[in-house]
Design an enzyme around this catalytic site. Structure first.
Site, short mmCIF file in Angstrom:
data_model
loop_
_atom_site.label_atom_id
_atom_site.label_comp_id
_atom_site.label_asym_id
_atom_site.label_seq_id
_atom_site.Cartn_x
_atom_site.Cartn_y
_atom_site.Cartn_z
N ARG A 111 -59.90 21.71 73.41
CA ARG A 111 -58.67 22.13 72.75
C ARG A 111 -58.73 21.84 71.24
NH1 ARG A 111 -55.08 20.50 69.24
NH2 ARG A 111 -55.19 18.41 70.14
N ASP A 112 -58.69 20.56 70.88
CA ASP A 112 -58.63 20.21 69.46
C ASP A 112 -59.88 20.70 68.74
OD1 ASP A 112 -57.81 19.09 67.06
OD2 ASP A 112 -57.58 17.07 67.83
N HIS A 156 -56.08 8.53 68.24
CA HIS A 156 -56.63 9.89 68.09
C HIS A 156 -57.05 10.00 66.63
CE1 HIS A 156 -56.15 14.45 68.82
NE2 HIS A 156 -56.30 14.36 67.51
N HIS A 167 -59.35 11.51 63.62
CA HIS A 167 -60.28 12.48 63.05
C HIS A 167 -61.19 11.72 62.08
CE1 HIS A 167 -58.66 16.39 64.58
NE2 HIS A 167 -57.68 15.57 64.92
N CYS A 214 -58.00 20.74 62.32
CA CYS A 214 -56.68 21.29 62.62
C CYS A 214 -56.44 22.47 61.69
CB CYS A 214 -55.59 20.24 62.43
SG CYS A 214 -53.95 20.92 62.70
N ASN A 241 -62.42 15.47 65.49
CA ASN A 241 -62.18 14.11 65.99
C ASN A 241 -63.49 13.35 65.93
OD1 ASN A 241 -60.33 16.01 67.76
ND2 ASN A 241 -59.36 14.01 67.62
#
Ligand code: HMG
Ligand code: MG
Length: 302
Positions: free
Chosen positions: A15-16, A207, A209, A240, A249
């Site tokens: 996803r990310d 979380h 990055h 993002c 990430n």
């Protein structure tokens, strides 16, 4: 120091990571990536999001990806749902957990989900209620808890404020996200401590990055507080779309290497994880973003 003896990782790469790819990534490749992650021992995988395909075209194949999974029992598959429309689409695919996503920064909330923090909570509330009524777990992602691409530094009080709002609507656990990877250990600890005013240690995850190369240091700083849930992306995929220049990430391979080196259990097979990362890197046509994966692949080749 209360460093945990076991850590649970959520791989958010599908996803990310993939949400940020410019070229379309076929659903079959996303499905294969999830399969390889679960084979490597990941017990939580963030698969996709149910957001506007105009805003994030890369996630428009959410139904196809979810339908194509051979699910393992004992693996939690999570998906992002920003509003009821997203939740209603997601629920058809039976996710184990949905994620509402807000921001500690007003400007980022506007850019990312087109509403203020207060409005986002109003939109999330019925989503949380519907999910919990359907027996689906609810996580809340909190973006820009250290810094914002539009507002600069973010005070811990604003993180505490958002965490309190999330708690107030029934979000069960939250992610403290350093969306643009600007955090350093003490600042990240302050954001985590602000969140711990509202949530217990088992309900808070990191979380991070890795834009400025601080994510492993920040992970260690979080471990020192007793945090034992983290999100990471295989191969360090991603970024993002609403935070220009932000890289992916922290790579799952790098976190697993750190943890295993400290004698912390993850249940993950690092070699199989490196294979999963090599698979997606090859599909995307670029080298892995994980230093550990590159080192281990070079060692294998030698
Ligand atoms: P909006 O324009 O304010 O929504 O967008 P709206 O309710 O006014 O609807 C406008 C249009 O969007 C309508 O379609 C709706 O049907 C459609 P139209 O009539 O124009 O054809 N729509 C939707 N379509 C599909 N799924 C939906 C949905 N909702 C409305 N759920 C919205 C609001 C949130 C939808 C929009 O701003 C959006 O999709 N944003 C994308 C946000 C996103 O995915 N960001 C990346 C993920 S967050 C992240 O990466 C950070 C994280 O990793 C943590 C960290 O690192 O910080 C989690
Ligand atoms: Mg993120």
């Amino acid at each position: 120091m209360n460093i945990p003896s076991r850590v649970q990782l959520i791989d958010v790469g599908p996803r990310d990571g993939l949400q940020n790819e410019k070229q379309p990534v076929p659903a079959a490749i996303k499905i294969e990536l999830v399969h390889r992650l679960q084979a490597a021992g990941l017990k939580e995988i963030e698969v996709t999001s149910y957001v506007s395909p105009k805003w994030v075209p890369q996630m428009a194949d959410n139904h196809e990806v979810m339908a194509g999974l051979s699910r393992h029992s004992g693996v939690r598959y999570s998906v992002l749902t920003p509003n009821l429309k997203g939740f209603e689409a997601a629920v058809l695919d039976k996710p184990d957990e949905i994620v509402v996503f807000g921001a500690a920064s007003e400007a980022f909330s506007q850019k990312n989900i087109n509403c203020s923090i207060a409005e986002s909570i109003e939109r999330f509330a019925p989503v949380v209620e519907a999910a919990r009524a359907a027996g689906i777990a609810v996580r809340g992602a909190m973006s820009c808890t250290v810094g914002c691409p539009y507002e600069g530094e973010i005070a811990p009080e604003r993180v505490a404020y958002l965490a309190g709002l999330m708690k107030g609507i029934g979000v069960q656990r939250v992610d403290v996200a350093d969306t643009i990877g600007v955090g350093t250990p003490r600042k990240v600890q302050a954001a985590l401590e602000a969140t711990l005013q509202h949530y217990g240690i088992d309900q808070v995850s990191g979380h991070f990055h890795d834009t400025y190369g601080q994510a492993l240091s920040n992970t260690l700083a979080a471990l020192e507080l007793g945090i034992w849930n983290f999100q990471s992306s295989v191969s360090g995929l991603g970024g993002c779309p609403y935070a220009k220049g932000a890289t992916g990430n922290v790579a799952t391979e790098d976190v697993v290497y750190l943890l295993h080196g400290m004698g912390i259990e993850t249940g993950i097979d690092l070699d199989a994880l490196v294979d999963a990362g090599a698979y997606i890197s090859e599909q995307l046509g670029r080298p892995s973003g994980s230093r550990v994966a590159r080192a281990l692949l070079a060692k294998r080749a030698g």
